[in-house]
Design an enzyme around this catalytic site. Structure first.
Site, PDB file in Angstrom:
ATOM      1  CB  CYS A   1      -0.952  -0.006   1.183  1.00 52.83           C
ATOM      2  SG  CYS A   1      -2.179  -1.311   1.031  1.00 52.83           S
TER       3      CYS A   1
ATOM      4  CG  ASN B   1      -6.469  -0.794   0.686  1.00 53.80           C
ATOM      5  OD1 ASN B   1      -5.825  -0.314  -0.246  1.00 53.80           O
ATOM      6  ND2 ASN B   1      -5.904  -1.268   1.780  1.00 53.80           N
TER       7      ASN B   1
ATOM      8  CG  HIS C   1      -3.102   3.474   1.838  1.00 54.83           C
ATOM      9  ND1 HIS C   1      -3.506   3.049   0.591  1.00 54.83           N
ATOM     10  CD2 HIS C   1      -3.180   2.391   2.664  1.00 54.83           C
ATOM     11  CE1 HIS C   1      -3.804   1.760   0.665  1.00 54.83           C
ATOM     12  NE2 HIS C   1      -3.617   1.334   1.897  1.00 54.83           N
TER      13      HIS C   1
HETATM   14  N1  ACO Z   1     -18.247  -8.680   9.091  1.00 54.45           N
HETATM   15  C1  ACO Z   1     -18.732  -8.882  10.315  1.00 54.45           C
HETATM   16  N2  ACO Z   1     -17.921  -9.205  11.351  1.00 54.45           N
HETATM   17  C2  ACO Z   1     -16.608  -9.294  11.115  1.00 54.45           C
HETATM   18  C3  ACO Z   1     -16.062  -9.097   9.842  1.00 54.45           C
HETATM   19  C4  ACO Z   1     -16.948  -8.784   8.797  1.00 54.45           C
HETATM   20  N3  ACO Z   1     -16.523  -8.561   7.549  1.00 54.45           N
HETATM   21  N4  ACO Z   1     -14.723  -9.262   9.922  1.00 54.45           N
HETATM   22  C5  ACO Z   1     -14.440  -9.553  11.192  1.00 54.45           C
HETATM   23  N5  ACO Z   1     -15.570  -9.582  11.923  1.00 54.45           N
HETATM   24  C6  ACO Z   1     -15.728  -9.860  13.339  1.00 54.45           C
HETATM   25  C7  ACO Z   1     -14.556 -10.599  13.926  1.00 54.45           C
HETATM   26  O1  ACO Z   1     -14.681 -11.986  13.714  1.00 54.45           O
HETATM   27  C8  ACO Z   1     -14.629 -10.213  15.384  1.00 54.45           C
HETATM   28  O2  ACO Z   1     -15.619 -11.011  15.999  1.00 54.45           O
HETATM   29  P1  ACO Z   1     -15.374 -11.540  17.501  1.00 54.45           P
HETATM   30  O3  ACO Z   1     -15.242 -10.288  18.354  1.00 54.45           O
HETATM   31  O4  ACO Z   1     -16.603 -12.330  17.757  1.00 54.45           O
HETATM   32  O5  ACO Z   1     -14.105 -12.316  17.456  1.00 54.45           O
HETATM   33  C9  ACO Z   1     -15.155  -8.771  15.333  1.00 54.45           C
HETATM   34  O6  ACO Z   1     -15.756  -8.603  14.043  1.00 54.45           O
HETATM   35  C10 ACO Z   1     -14.079  -7.747  15.521  1.00 54.45           C
HETATM   36  O7  ACO Z   1     -12.962  -8.107  14.691  1.00 54.45           O
HETATM   37  P2  ACO Z   1     -11.667  -7.216  14.616  1.00 54.45           P
HETATM   38  O8  ACO Z   1     -10.699  -7.861  13.703  1.00 54.45           O
HETATM   39  O9  ACO Z   1     -11.219  -6.843  15.988  1.00 54.45           O
HETATM   40  O10 ACO Z   1     -12.274  -5.907  13.941  1.00 54.45           O
HETATM   41  P3  ACO Z   1     -11.577  -4.546  13.711  1.00 54.45           P
HETATM   42  O11 ACO Z   1     -12.361  -3.473  14.338  1.00 54.45           O
HETATM   43  O12 ACO Z   1     -10.093  -4.601  13.990  1.00 54.45           O
HETATM   44  O13 ACO Z   1     -11.728  -4.360  12.137  1.00 54.45           O
HETATM   45  C11 ACO Z   1     -10.416  -4.580  10.136  1.00 54.45           C
HETATM   46  C12 ACO Z   1     -11.148  -5.302  11.252  1.00 54.45           C
HETATM   47  C13 ACO Z   1     -11.429  -3.726   9.401  1.00 54.45           C
HETATM   48  C14 ACO Z   1      -9.791  -5.614   9.203  1.00 54.45           C
HETATM   49  C15 ACO Z   1      -9.324  -3.672  10.746  1.00 54.45           C
HETATM   50  O14 ACO Z   1      -8.559  -4.404  11.651  1.00 54.45           O
HETATM   51  C16 ACO Z   1      -8.424  -3.050   9.722  1.00 54.45           C
HETATM   52  O15 ACO Z   1      -8.799  -2.168   8.979  1.00 54.45           O
HETATM   53  N6  ACO Z   1      -7.138  -3.463   9.714  1.00 54.45           N
HETATM   54  C17 ACO Z   1      -6.143  -2.800   8.865  1.00 54.45           C
HETATM   55  C18 ACO Z   1      -6.236  -3.191   7.447  1.00 54.45           C
HETATM   56  C19 ACO Z   1      -5.133  -2.466   6.712  1.00 54.45           C
HETATM   57  O16 ACO Z   1      -4.885  -1.308   6.963  1.00 54.45           O
HETATM   58  N7  ACO Z   1      -4.399  -3.129   5.851  1.00 54.45           N
HETATM   59  C20 ACO Z   1      -3.183  -2.450   5.386  1.00 54.45           C
HETATM   60  C21 ACO Z   1      -3.145  -2.164   4.048  1.00 54.45           C
HETATM   61  S1  ACO Z   1      -3.290  -3.558   3.001  1.00 54.45           S
HETATM   62  C22 ACO Z   1      -1.831  -3.703   2.053  1.00 54.45           C
HETATM   63  O17 ACO Z   1      -0.778  -3.190   2.366  1.00 54.45           O
HETATM   64  C23 ACO Z   1      -1.927  -4.607   0.835  1.00 54.45           C
END
Ligand code: ACO
Length: 330
Positions: free
Chosen positions: A116, A286, A256
């Protein structure tokens, strides 16, 4: 000795027509529109459906639009730098395919891999060629067909990404506008927090790697989120401080687009108000290397000559960084 400066003189883009909404994803995985919107800010993303088209096609279309907007021919391009993590092939480089497609017969071309942060790294690299006088016209492209490495049975990753491309032309600036400063970081020991486990030389493609889904993007979302929030905010503040910029001096933050919460945290840390932050994650998700040039494309009509822009990104590697530039296109 007078130092040359590189500036962006034209912008182009490509977005596939097909829109995949959060409601469409509800039919594929156990998720819902409300969760995706509140946790990420994404409402829909574009998907390149045509199986015969991929990353090079989107980069080519974005590059063609740059040439058209600048009113120059492809033969005038000296160098093409293409950032991607979803190349058409491991080799030849996708940049070579774009060089062929647009007919840039006087250009050399290479790919750059920084996930990214790829577009920022490519913009920095391209600016060096202009500053050194070794190139006069450099095409910098960010293009990714993320849908090609997503598992549409994994709700934690497939909701986040979309396909798309953006491109800019770098030329020498004849005044104070252009790329002024850049700061980049890598933390290589976090390699497995965000990666594609198979398909490379360590785990070449076998029936077993395919069966285990190891060619799909994998990430530890929480770990990436934590690090990305700190990394993007810290480096953006750092580049402001080094260049004596107060929040009111910053016309636009060009972040980003990985998660609206990461963008908001960065803007808060910089003290920049939300009206000065480019956000289009709601429409495109993204697009990895595509996000920053797609923002520049969407906002180009609102940018004024001499505006101070801070571009900031965080991605797999981990890689992150920021660029400070003065907008130089009238
Ligand atoms: N729909 C519904 N529920 C979901 C989903 C979904 N799509 N995905 C996860 N959950 C659930 C999980 O299972 C978890 O349930 P639990 O509490 O029962 O275990 C709950 O939601 C919370 O999960 P978290 O992973 O803690 O959710 P979070 O608030 O962290 O959001 C996310 C997840 C959106 C992926 C976030 O962590 C994020 O944006 N991470 C960074 C991504 C990123 O920046 N990537 C970098 C760039 S990519 C690159 O370089 C190619």
């Amino acid at each position: 000795m007078e130092v040359k400066r590189a500036k962006i003189t034209a912008v182009g883009h490509y977005l596939p027509e097909h829109r995949m909404t959060n409601h469409d994803l509800e039919k594929l995985v156990d998720t819902n529109d409300e969760w995706i919107r509140t946790r990420t800010g994404i409402e829909e993303r574009r998907i390149l459906k045509d199986p015969d088209k991929a990353t090079a096609f989107m980069g080519t279309e974005a590059a063609k639009e740059v040439l058209e907007n600048r009113g120059i021919s492809a033969e005038e391009i000296d160098l093409i730098i293409l950032a991607t993590v979803t190349p058409d092939y491991f080799f030849p480089a996708t940049a070579c395919l774009v060089q062929k497609n647009i007919g840039a017969k006087n250009a050399f071309a290479f790919d750059l891999s920084a996930a990214c942060s790829g577009f920022l790294y490519a913009l920095s690299t391209g600016s060096m060629y202009i500053e050194s006088g070794r190139a006069q016209k450099v095409l910098v492209i960010g293009t990714d067909k993320m849908s090609s490495i997503l598992n549409y049975e994994d709700r934690s990753t497939c909701i986040l990404f979309g396909d798309g491309a953006g491109a800019v032309l770098l030329e020498e600036s004849d005044d104070e506008t252009g790329l002024i400063d850049q700061k980049h970081y890598v933390e290589g020991d976090s390699d497995c927090a965000l990666y594609q486990p198979a398909g490379g030389s360590l785990n070449p493609a076998t029936p077993e790697t395919v069966e285990k889904g190891l060619h799909y993007l994998k990430q530890d979302g929480r770990a990436v989120f934590k690090k990305a929030t700190m990394g993007m905010a810290d480096v953006s503040l750092e580049i402001m401080k080094i260049n004596n910029l107060d929040p009111e001096d910053v016309a636009w933050l060009v972040p980003h687009q990985a998660n609206l919460r990461i963008i908001d945290a960065t803007a808060r840390r910089m003290g920049v108000s939300s009206e000065k932050v480019m956000v289009n994650i709601n429409k495109y998700g993204n697009t990895t290397a595509g996000t920053i040039p797609l923002c520049l494309y969407d906002w180009q009509e609102k940018l004024n000559y001499g505006d101070n822009l801070i571009l900031a990104a965080f991605g797999g590697g981990f890689t992150w960084g920021a660029i400070y530039l003065k907008w130089g296109t009238k």
